[in-house]
Structures are given as C-alpha cells and as structure tokens.
Write a protein that holds these residues in place. Structure first.
Motif, PDB file in Angstrom:
ATOM      1  N   THR A  90       7.596  -7.655  -3.847  1.00 18.67           N
ATOM      2  CA  THR A  90       7.462  -7.097  -2.673  1.00 18.67           C
ATOM      3  C   THR A  90       6.307  -7.096  -1.452  1.00 18.67           C
ATOM      4  OG1 THR A  90       7.295  -5.024  -3.975  1.00 18.67           O
ATOM      5  CG2 THR A  90       6.347  -4.573  -1.907  1.00 18.67           C
ATOM      6  N   ALA A  91       6.606  -7.068  -0.827  1.00 21.68           N
ATOM      7  CA  ALA A  91       6.127  -8.052   0.505  1.00 21.68           C
ATOM      8  C   ALA A  91       4.512  -6.941   0.540  1.00 21.68           C
ATOM      9  CB  ALA A  91       6.824  -7.651   1.842  1.00 21.68           C
ATOM     10  N   ARG A  92       3.628  -7.489   0.655  1.00 22.01           N
ATOM     11  CA  ARG A  92       2.286  -6.880   0.899  1.00 22.01           C
ATOM     12  C   ARG A  92       1.879  -6.401   2.650  1.00 22.01           C
ATOM     13  NH1 ARG A  92      -0.951  -7.533  -4.520  1.00 22.01           N
ATOM     14  NH2 ARG A  92       1.307  -8.440  -5.511  1.00 22.01           N
ATOM     15  N   ASN A  93       1.281  -5.615   2.111  1.00 21.02           N
ATOM     16  CA  ASN A  93       0.149  -5.175   3.453  1.00 21.02           C
ATOM     17  C   ASN A  93      -0.815  -6.128   4.445  1.00 21.02           C
ATOM     18  OD1 ASN A  93      -1.669  -4.127   5.573  1.00 21.02           O
ATOM     19  ND2 ASN A  93      -1.225  -2.109   4.331  1.00 21.02           N
ATOM     20  N   ILE A  94      -0.191  -7.281   5.439  1.00 15.38           N
ATOM     21  CA  ILE A  94      -0.500  -8.338   6.072  1.00 15.38           C
ATOM     22  C   ILE A  94      -1.255  -7.428   7.058  1.00 15.38           C
ATOM     23  CG2 ILE A  94       0.198  -9.313   5.110  1.00 15.38           C
ATOM     24  CD1 ILE A  94       1.714 -10.304   7.502  1.00 15.38           C
ATOM     25  N   THR A  95      -1.995  -6.440   7.582  1.00 16.00           N
ATOM     26  CA  THR A  95      -2.250  -5.831   8.718  1.00 16.00           C
ATOM     27  C   THR A  95      -3.941  -5.490   8.114  1.00 16.00           C
ATOM     28  OG1 THR A  95      -2.430  -3.721   7.930  1.00 16.00           O
ATOM     29  CG2 THR A  95      -0.986  -4.180   8.371  1.00 16.00           C
ATOM     30  N   SER A  96      -4.928  -5.611   9.818  1.00 21.22           N
ATOM     31  CA  SER A  96      -6.676  -5.401   9.170  1.00 21.22           C
ATOM     32  C   SER A  96      -7.336  -4.429   8.720  1.00 21.22           C
ATOM     33  CB  SER A  96      -6.578  -5.692  10.471  1.00 21.22           C
ATOM     34  OG  SER A  96      -6.563  -4.286  10.881  1.00 21.22           O
ATOM     35  N   SER A  97      -6.094  -3.912   7.856  1.00 20.87           N
ATOM     36  CA  SER A  97      -7.425  -2.817   7.169  1.00 20.87           C
ATOM     37  C   SER A  97      -7.291  -2.867   5.943  1.00 20.87           C
ATOM     38  CB  SER A  97      -6.059  -1.520   5.795  1.00 20.87           C
ATOM     39  OG  SER A  97      -6.636  -0.869   5.026  1.00 20.87           O
ATOM     40  N   LYS A  98      -9.284  -2.436   5.294  1.00 19.56           N
ATOM     41  CA  LYS A  98     -10.266  -3.004   5.461  1.00 19.56           C
ATOM     42  C   LYS A  98      -9.810  -2.659   3.345  1.00 19.56           C
ATOM     43  CE  LYS A  98     -13.647  -4.426   7.203  1.00 19.56           C
ATOM     44  NZ  LYS A  98     -13.748  -5.272   8.378  1.00 19.56           N
ATOM     45  N   SER A  99      -8.584  -1.794   3.378  1.00 16.87           N
ATOM     46  CA  SER A  99      -8.487  -1.584   1.576  1.00 16.87           C
ATOM     47  C   SER A  99      -7.140  -2.069   1.029  1.00 16.87           C
ATOM     48  CB  SER A  99      -9.162   0.555   1.570  1.00 16.87           C
ATOM     49  OG  SER A  99      -7.881   0.646   2.492  1.00 16.87           O
ATOM     50  N   HIS A 140       8.659 -15.275  12.001  1.00 22.35           N
ATOM     51  CA  HIS A 140       9.000 -14.045  11.698  1.00 22.35           C
ATOM     52  C   HIS A 140       9.111 -13.411  10.687  1.00 22.35           C
ATOM     53  CE1 HIS A 140      12.728 -15.045   8.030  1.00 22.35           C
ATOM     54  NE2 HIS A 140      11.574 -16.570   8.143  1.00 22.35           N
ATOM     55  N   CYS A 141       7.445 -13.527  10.059  1.00 14.86           N
ATOM     56  CA  CYS A 141       6.666 -12.830   9.099  1.00 14.86           C
ATOM     57  C   CYS A 141       6.991 -10.757   9.440  1.00 14.86           C
ATOM     58  CB  CYS A 141       4.934 -13.226   9.689  1.00 14.86           C
ATOM     59  SG  CYS A 141       4.323 -14.731   9.856  1.00 14.86           S
ATOM     60  N   MET A 142       6.991 -11.207  10.006  1.00 15.76           N
ATOM     61  CA  MET A 142       7.191  -9.159  10.654  1.00 15.76           C
ATOM     62  C   MET A 142       8.313  -8.755   9.687  1.00 15.76           C
ATOM     63  SD  MET A 142       3.733  -7.728  11.339  1.00 15.76           S
ATOM     64  CE  MET A 142       2.573  -9.312  11.181  1.00 15.76           C
ATOM     65  N   GLU A 143       9.708  -9.329   9.659  1.00 16.74           N
ATOM     66  CA  GLU A 143      10.654  -9.250   9.203  1.00 16.74           C
ATOM     67  C   GLU A 143      10.254  -8.590   7.456  1.00 16.74           C
ATOM     68  OE1 GLU A 143      13.916 -11.785   8.830  1.00 16.74           O
ATOM     69  OE2 GLU A 143      15.548 -10.015   9.445  1.00 16.74           O
ATOM     70  N   CYS A 144      10.170  -9.668   7.389  1.00 15.03           N
ATOM     71  CA  CYS A 144       9.243  -9.397   5.674  1.00 15.03           C
ATOM     72  C   CYS A 144       8.589  -8.508   5.654  1.00 15.03           C
ATOM     73  CB  CYS A 144       9.824 -10.651   4.629  1.00 15.03           C
ATOM     74  SG  CYS A 144      10.897 -11.333   4.805  1.00 15.03           S
ATOM     75  N   HIS A 145       7.517  -8.770   5.956  1.00 13.64           N
ATOM     76  CA  HIS A 145       6.041  -7.420   5.785  1.00 13.64           C
ATOM     77  C   HIS A 145       6.337  -6.104   6.475  1.00 13.64           C
ATOM     78  CE1 HIS A 145       3.472  -9.960   3.554  1.00 13.64           C
ATOM     79  NE2 HIS A 145       4.772 -11.388   3.922  1.00 13.64           N
ATOM     80  N   THR A 146       7.133  -6.019   7.095  1.00 11.94           N
ATOM     81  CA  THR A 146       6.840  -4.337   7.945  1.00 11.94           C
ATOM     82  C   THR A 146       8.407  -3.580   7.081  1.00 11.94           C
ATOM     83  OG1 THR A 146       6.777  -5.324   9.905  1.00 11.94           O
ATOM     84  CG2 THR A 146       7.760  -3.222  10.660  1.00 11.94           C
ATOM     85  N   PRO A 147       8.293  -2.492   7.284  1.00 12.76           N
ATOM     86  CA  PRO A 147       8.961  -1.805   6.012  1.00 12.76           C
ATOM     87  C   PRO A 147      10.292  -0.888   7.014  1.00 12.76           C
ATOM     88  CG  PRO A 147       7.234  -0.396   6.033  1.00 12.76           C
ATOM     89  CD  PRO A 147       7.091  -1.625   7.335  1.00 12.76           C
ATOM     90  N   GLU A 155      10.781  -4.597  -0.565  1.00 10.60           N
ATOM     91  CA  GLU A 155      11.188  -5.260  -1.847  1.00 10.60           C
ATOM     92  C   GLU A 155      11.875  -6.552  -2.187  1.00 10.60           C
ATOM     93  OE1 GLU A 155      12.571  -1.858  -4.538  1.00 10.60           O
ATOM     94  OE2 GLU A 155      10.385  -1.444  -4.762  1.00 10.60           O
ATOM     95  N   PHE A 156      11.920  -7.324  -2.793  1.00  5.05           N
ATOM     96  CA  PHE A 156      13.051  -8.719  -2.379  1.00  5.05           C
ATOM     97  C   PHE A 156      13.264  -9.481  -4.052  1.00  5.05           C
ATOM     98  CE2 PHE A 156      10.825  -8.822   1.506  1.00  5.05           C
ATOM     99  CZ  PHE A 156      11.342  -9.014   2.458  1.00  5.05           C
ATOM    100  N   PRO A 157      14.540  -8.721  -4.707  1.00  2.00           N
ATOM    101  CA  PRO A 157      14.990  -9.060  -5.674  1.00  2.00           C
ATOM    102  C   PRO A 157      15.502 -10.333  -5.552  1.00  2.00           C
ATOM    103  CG  PRO A 157      16.930  -7.621  -4.714  1.00  2.00           C
ATOM    104  CD  PRO A 157      15.368  -7.922  -3.343  1.00  2.00           C
ATOM    105  N   GLY A 158      15.308 -11.289  -7.326  1.00  6.27           N
ATOM    106  CA  GLY A 158      15.990 -12.434  -7.146  1.00  6.27           C
ATOM    107  C   GLY A 158      15.371 -13.211  -8.605  1.00  6.27           C
ATOM    108  N   PRO A 159      15.712 -14.544  -8.537  1.00  7.94           N
ATOM    109  CA  PRO A 159      15.750 -14.712 -10.311  1.00  7.94           C
ATOM    110  C   PRO A 159      14.221 -14.640 -10.713  1.00  7.94           C
ATOM    111  CG  PRO A 159      16.388 -16.255  -8.899  1.00  7.94           C
ATOM    112  CD  PRO A 159      16.466 -15.563  -7.523  1.00  7.94           C
ATOM    113  N   TRP A 160      13.187 -13.919  -9.553  1.00  8.32           N
ATOM    114  CA  TRP A 160      11.924 -14.052 -10.210  1.00  8.32           C
ATOM    115  C   TRP A 160      11.196 -12.822 -10.737  1.00  8.32           C
ATOM    116  CZ3 TRP A 160      13.947 -15.890  -5.195  1.00  8.32           C
ATOM    117  CH2 TRP A 160      13.533 -14.905  -4.529  1.00  8.32           C
ATOM    118  N   GLY A 161      12.676 -11.746 -10.329  1.00  8.67           N
ATOM    119  CA  GLY A 161      12.204 -10.390 -10.589  1.00  8.67           C
ATOM    120  C   GLY A 161      11.907  -9.461  -9.046  1.00  8.67           C
TER     121      GLY A 161
END
Ligand code: HEC
Ligand code: HEC
Length: 280
Positions: free
Chosen positions: A214-223, A178-185, A205-211
């Motif tokens: 924010t899930a990152r962009n994991i598409t093939s975009s180079k930038s 379920h990577c895309m559950e967290c990584h898709t807005p 965004e995922f709040p928790g004891p760690w602060g």
C-alpha cells in the motif's frame, strides 16, 4: 575566497546539466528518475531481465483495460523502430499512438508534459541507441473509455533555467518520476486520482508476487506522513527502500532505479516533498 567558489559551484551546476550530451541525459532519465524499466523491461524469476531491456514487460489486466507495457526498443517489427521522433514525443507527452488512440493511463504520459524540449530529445536519442530486441507483446484491449488526466503543473514544459531553483527542480523530478501517481488515492469513481484534495496521501494498493503493498502517506504530516523524518531517512527510503523504522519497502516502489540518481537531484526532491501540505 569561500564565497567565490560557492558562486562558481552554483554557476557550474546548471551549466553542467546543459552541457551533458543528449544521449547521456536521456540514459540518466530513463534508467533512473523515470523508472521506465519498472514497467517496460521483462520481469523474470530473478528480477528485471536487463539483457532484454525495455523490450516489453508487465501486463496490467485491470477493470477498464488489459494492456502490456510495449516493446520500446528500435526493433522495426515489434518495437518502435518505425516511429518518427515526433511520434515518440507525442506518445510520451500526450499519451497517443500514431494511429491516434489513447494509451492506457498506466503509461504516465499525464506527468510528462512538463519535460523540457532538451530532456525529450535526450530520451528519444537514448531509446534509439538501445539494441533492437524482437519481442511481440500482446496488443491492448480497452474495455471502457478512461478519462485522460494531466497532473497539475505538467500541462506545459518547464524552462531549463528553472533547474537552478531547488524547489522547482524538485517538483520537476517528482513529477517525471510520477511519484504522485502511486502515492495519491483515487477520488469518486470516474474522476481519477484526487490530486486536488489528497496529493501524496497514499492508500493505493498494489497486488503482485510480493503480496499487496500500500503506497504510504508522503506528505509533510508529522503523524501520518514523513514530516518528522530527517532528510537522511527520506533519502534512504527513496534510494534504498528502507523506511524510518528500518523495515524494507516492497515493490513497485522503484528505489532500485532511484538509487542511481545524483545526490543533488535526490535532495531537490526531498526539499519539494517537504512543501506538500500535510494530509492525515
Ligand atoms: C507504470 C508503468 C510505465 C512506466 C513507468 C512507463 N511506461 Fe510506457 N507504457 C506503459 C504501458 C502499460 C504502455 C502500453 C499502454 C497501452 O497499450 O495502452 C506503455 C506505452 C508506451 C509507449 C507506446 C509504445 C507503443 O508501441 O504503443 C511508449 C513510446 C512508452 N510507453 C515509452 C515509455 C518511456 C520512454 C518511459 C520512461 C520515460 C515509460 N514509457 C514509462 C507503462 C509504463
Ligand atoms: C509504482 C508506484 C510507486 C511510485 C512511482 C513511487 N512509489 Fe513510493 N511507495 C510505493 C509503495 C507501494 C510504497 C509502500 C511499500 C511498502 O509499504 O512496502 C512506497 C513507499 C514510499 C516511501 C516510504 C514511506 C513510509 O512511510 O514508509 C517513500 C518515502 C516513498 N515511497 C517516496 C516516493 C517518492 C519520492 C517517489 C518518486 C521519486 C515514489 N515514492 C514513487 C509506490 C510507489
């Protein structure tokens, strides 16, 4: 001769996956790729309490519901010891309890329709083999109906013969992880995750004891994505939680569990991720 051993290895790989006993296959899926512990194992001050594994864990008190990840050990009073195999499979793949109501979509059932019958049997066999732990978790409160969303491609189970195809195997693994559950807005309110236009774009965004992470962009975009990362760098992020610039990833990214995936499975995942259309 080299070609001959190459062919043998290619034949041996899917055969080995099939030959694995259902219980062992289930253990591998539950404990690594599918990160069930990330939600269902109680969290103590020093991390997950594996001596009470899968006996109920995180509470999600969010706008549409207030739910706690269930006790899924075979305890008859507080776990799922009285459920039939078919009832467990229905909860996994359709997200419904025996009583009929829908589980909150925190439980990633919308991604599990793709599971092969063999993998489903394995997961059930492994859950049944767990020590029963008595732990009553608070019952769910549903404040508003939430649309049930099925991940595109997870509408029906995949054929085990597709495991020999690296990209299909990668898609299968990324789906059940379920990577895309967290990584898709999310799309516009009420529409759920925007798999159609923003697959893998990050931003949740995922709040928790760690602060807040924010899930990152994991598409093939180079930038904006991971298009210019090497396979080794992507593998390190998934399995060790260390990104290209050497900084450490925060929870709830489950690298602790992905760390124990086979190299072959991680490589298949990476091959599939490289095919995700770039999003800026
Ligand atoms: C992202 C968090 C998350 C992950 C990962 C997750 N679950 Fe769940 N699961 C939940 C939550 C939360 C509930 C309760 C939802 C509710 O009450 O509506 C639940 C409910 C269930 C139920 C229903 C049990 C009951 O008593 O109602 C089963 C069975 C289950 N999960 C099995 C699994 C298995 C097996 C895995 C791994 C393959 C898994 N879950 C992965 C969060 C998760
Ligand atoms: C439970 C939510 C969740 C799941 C599931 C999840 N991730 Fe993540 N992931 C995150 C978060 C949050 C971050 C960012 C953490 C941070 O910035 O400290 C992240 C970061 C990453 C990064 C680092 C990217 C960068 O630019 O730094 C990669 C790569 C990644 N995830 C890949 C995956 C893959 C592949 C899967 C499935 C096997 C996956 N993630 C599953 C939440 C998740």
């Amino acid at each position: 001769m080299a070609w001959f051993f190459g062919v043998l290895a290619a034949l041996a790989a899917p055969a080995m996956a099939l030959a694995q006993a259902p219980l062992e296959r289930g253990r591998y899926l539950v404990d690594t790729v599918m990160t069930c512990h990330n939600c269902h194992t109680p969290m103590g001050p020093n991390g997950p309490q594996f001596d009470r594994a899968l006996s109920g864990g995180l509470r999600f008190d969010e706008a549409p519901f207030d739910v706690t990840a269930s006790n899924i050990t075979p305890d008859r009073e507080t776990g799922i010891g009285n459920w039939s195999d078919a009832e467990i499979k229905t909860a996994l793949q359709e997200g419904t309890r025996p009583a009929g109501h829908h589980l909150a979509p925190i439980m990633p059932s919308g991604f599990y329709g793709i599971l092969t019958p063999g993998d489903l049997d394995g997961i059930v066999a492994y859950l049944r083999s767990l020590p029963a732990v008595s732990n009553a978790v608070p019952g769910p409160v549903y404040k508003q109906p939430v649309a049930y969303q099925v991940f595109p491609g997870a509408e029906k189970s995949m054929s085990e013969s597709d495991f020999g195809n690296k990209l299909k195997r990668g898609f299968y693994l990324v789906t059940i992880a379920h990577c895309m559950e967290c990584h898709t807005p999310f799309g516009p309110p009420g529409t759920g995750m925007d798999f159609k236009n923003s697959l893998g774009k990050g931003g949740r965004e995922f709040p928790g004891p760690w602060g807040v992470s924010t899930a990152r962009n994991i598409t093939s975009s180079k930038s904006a994505g991971i298009g210019d990362w090497s396979d080794v760098e992507i593998k390190r992020a998934i399995t060790q939680g260390v990104r290209k610039d050497s900084s450490k990833l925060k929870p709830p990214m489950g690298y602790r569990y992905y760390a124990k995936m086979t190299d072959e499975d991680v490589e298949a995942m990476i091959a599939y991720l490289r095919t995700l259309p770039a999003k800026e």
